[in-house]
Motif scaffolding. Structure first.
Motif, mmCIF file in Angstrom:
data_model
loop_
_atom_site.group_PDB
_atom_site.id
_atom_site.type_symbol
_atom_site.label_atom_id
_atom_site.label_comp_id
_atom_site.label_asym_id
_atom_site.label_seq_id
_atom_site.Cartn_x
_atom_site.Cartn_y
_atom_site.Cartn_z
ATOM 1 N N ALA A 155 -12.486 -23.499 61.354
ATOM 2 C CA ALA A 155 -12.769 -25.186 61.508
ATOM 3 C C ALA A 155 -14.376 -25.802 61.600
ATOM 4 N N ILE A 156 -15.485 -24.279 61.808
ATOM 5 C CA ILE A 156 -16.693 -24.725 61.893
ATOM 6 C C ILE A 156 -17.206 -25.136 60.821
ATOM 7 N N ASP A 157 -16.731 -24.066 59.594
ATOM 8 C CA ASP A 157 -16.868 -25.015 58.281
ATOM 9 C C ASP A 157 -16.271 -26.297 57.953
ATOM 10 N N GLU A 207 -20.254 -19.466 71.921
ATOM 11 C CA GLU A 207 -21.507 -19.819 71.822
ATOM 12 C C GLU A 207 -22.540 -19.087 70.875
ATOM 13 N N ALA A 208 -21.918 -18.298 69.958
ATOM 14 C CA ALA A 208 -22.278 -17.433 68.862
ATOM 15 C C ALA A 208 -21.705 -18.388 67.658
ATOM 16 N N SER A 209 -20.972 -19.288 68.022
ATOM 17 C CA SER A 209 -20.443 -20.160 66.760
ATOM 18 C C SER A 209 -20.885 -21.533 66.860
ATOM 19 N N SER A 210 -20.056 -22.367 67.524
ATOM 20 C CA SER A 210 -19.819 -24.139 67.507
ATOM 21 C C SER A 210 -21.058 -24.136 68.222
ATOM 22 N N LEU A 211 -21.401 -23.757 69.151
ATOM 23 C CA LEU A 211 -22.407 -23.756 69.825
ATOM 24 C C LEU A 211 -23.707 -23.522 69.687
ATOM 25 N N SER A 212 -23.614 -23.486 68.976
ATOM 26 C CA SER A 212 -25.810 -22.807 68.603
ATOM 27 C C SER A 212 -24.957 -24.202 67.545
ATOM 28 N N MET A 264 -23.839 -26.563 67.128
ATOM 29 C CA MET A 264 -24.075 -27.945 67.738
ATOM 30 C C MET A 264 -25.666 -28.022 68.510
ATOM 31 N N LYS A 265 -26.188 -27.293 68.551
ATOM 32 C CA LYS A 265 -27.522 -27.283 69.236
ATOM 33 C C LYS A 265 -28.124 -27.548 68.159
ATOM 34 N N GLN A 266 -27.992 -27.413 66.807
ATOM 35 C CA GLN A 266 -28.788 -27.813 65.850
ATOM 36 C C GLN A 266 -28.868 -28.614 65.319
ATOM 37 N N SER A 267 -27.299 -29.247 65.581
ATOM 38 C CA SER A 267 -27.435 -30.839 64.930
ATOM 39 C C SER A 267 -27.705 -31.470 66.376
ATOM 40 N N LEU A 268 -27.845 -31.262 67.299
ATOM 41 C CA LEU A 268 -28.576 -32.114 68.023
ATOM 42 C C LEU A 268 -30.019 -32.006 68.324
ATOM 43 N N GLU A 269 -31.157 -30.905 67.204
ATOM 44 C CA GLU A 269 -32.429 -30.369 67.640
ATOM 45 C C GLU A 269 -32.644 -31.407 66.165
ATOM 46 N N LYS A 270 -32.579 -31.421 64.836
ATOM 47 C CA LYS A 270 -32.174 -32.388 64.093
ATOM 48 C C LYS A 270 -32.387 -33.160 64.034
ATOM 49 N N ALA A 271 -31.546 -34.364 64.968
ATOM 50 C CA ALA A 271 -31.452 -35.449 65.102
ATOM 51 C C ALA A 271 -32.604 -35.943 66.827
ATOM 52 N N ILE A 298 -31.071 -30.629 75.480
ATOM 53 C CA ILE A 298 -30.177 -29.976 74.161
ATOM 54 C C ILE A 298 -29.245 -29.330 74.127
ATOM 55 N N ASP A 299 -29.919 -27.688 74.669
ATOM 56 C CA ASP A 299 -28.380 -27.131 75.657
ATOM 57 C C ASP A 299 -27.262 -27.243 76.180
ATOM 58 N N LEU A 300 -27.619 -28.954 77.392
ATOM 59 C CA LEU A 300 -26.684 -28.981 78.243
ATOM 60 C C LEU A 300 -26.177 -29.981 77.387
ATOM 61 N N ALA A 301 -27.046 -30.883 76.692
ATOM 62 C CA ALA A 301 -26.023 -32.205 75.338
ATOM 63 C C ALA A 301 -24.722 -31.373 74.703
ATOM 64 N N ALA A 302 -25.320 -30.204 74.446
ATOM 65 C CA ALA A 302 -24.338 -29.513 73.327
ATOM 66 C C ALA A 302 -23.353 -28.828 73.780
ATOM 67 N N ARG A 303 -22.918 -28.431 75.344
ATOM 68 C CA ARG A 303 -22.100 -27.622 75.761
ATOM 69 C C ARG A 303 -21.369 -29.233 76.079
ATOM 70 N N LEU A 304 -21.763 -30.819 76.604
ATOM 71 C CA LEU A 304 -21.314 -31.105 77.140
ATOM 72 C C LEU A 304 -20.581 -31.403 75.786
ATOM 73 N N LEU A 305 -21.083 -31.890 74.385
ATOM 74 C CA LEU A 305 -19.770 -32.981 73.158
ATOM 75 C C LEU A 305 -19.478 -30.856 73.252
ATOM 76 N N ASN A 306 -19.400 -29.900 73.458
ATOM 77 C CA ASN A 306 -17.823 -29.163 72.487
ATOM 78 C C ASN A 306 -17.575 -29.268 73.750
#
Length: 195
Positions: free
Chosen positions: A69-71, A125-130, A132-139, A150-158
């Motif tokens: 799914a992540i790929d 945490e080790a897969s999709s959340l990391s 998501m954080k990277q994508s948010l960091e880029k934005a 960023i951590d909270l935003a990633a968790r809420l998006l997940n």
């Protein structure tokens, strides 16, 4: 001639692929290791060489399904014109693949039940959340998004994506795919920087 390592990898893949089909179709409780062994034509010893028990086999299936799914999500976001568009495209791509009948039951329903909420969350945490954080960091780095955490935003998006997928999976409330994707876009667009 295949090496010992290649044969071991092939056996492991065969077990995961077969178990995945049965877990998705019948559920964890109704899937018996004898069925998996019969369908793979492998011995119990071969299975226990790779997995200490059925739960460990399920965890390997869960990880494989999650990776798939992540790929798919990563590919969906790769061609975007900007980091925020990449995030939106990746989220909608993940939601599309999470709806598949061989993914949704394992990833959304059985995973937390079989592995326990905490272990399923650790794997997330080790897969999709990391990612998501990277994508948010880029934005954020591109000044497209402003978030206090960023951590909270990633968790809420997940959580948003998981809830949208669960709505489809359980089918109690029907929402069109286009409606879900529009709402995801609106939610992410709401994170846009104003200055």
């Amino acid at each position: 001639m295949a090496t010992q390592a290649e044969r071991r990898a092939a056996t492991r893949t065969k077990l995961i692929t077969t178990a995945r089909a049965y877990f998705a179709k019948n559920g964890y409780e109704e899937t018996h290791t004898n069925t998996i062994l019969k369908m793979t034509n492998l011995s119990r010893g071969a299975m226990y060489h790779h997995f200490k028990d059925k739960r460990a086999l399920f965890e390997a299936v869960f990880i494989a399904v999650s990776k798939e799914a992540i790929d798919h999500a990563v590919l969906g976001g790769r061609q975007a014109s900007s980091p925020i568009e990449g995030l939106i495209s990746a989220c909608t791509a993940w939601l599309q693949v999470a709806r598949k009948p061989d993914i949704a039951p394992i990833l959304l329903d059985q995973g937390p039940q079989v592995l326990g909420w905490e272990r399923a969350r650790d794997l997330e945490e080790a897969s999709s959340l990391s990612l998501m954080k990277q994508s948010l960091e880029k934005a954020v780095a591109a000044n497209e998004v402003t978030v206090p955490s960023i951590d909270l935003a990633a968790r809420l998006l997940n959580a948003l994506l998981a809830e949208a997928a669960l709505i489809d999976f359980h089918g109690k409330t029907k929402t069109a795919t286009s409606e879900q994707e529009t709402l995801i876009r609106q939610f992410i667009e709401g994170l846009r920087s104003t200055g």
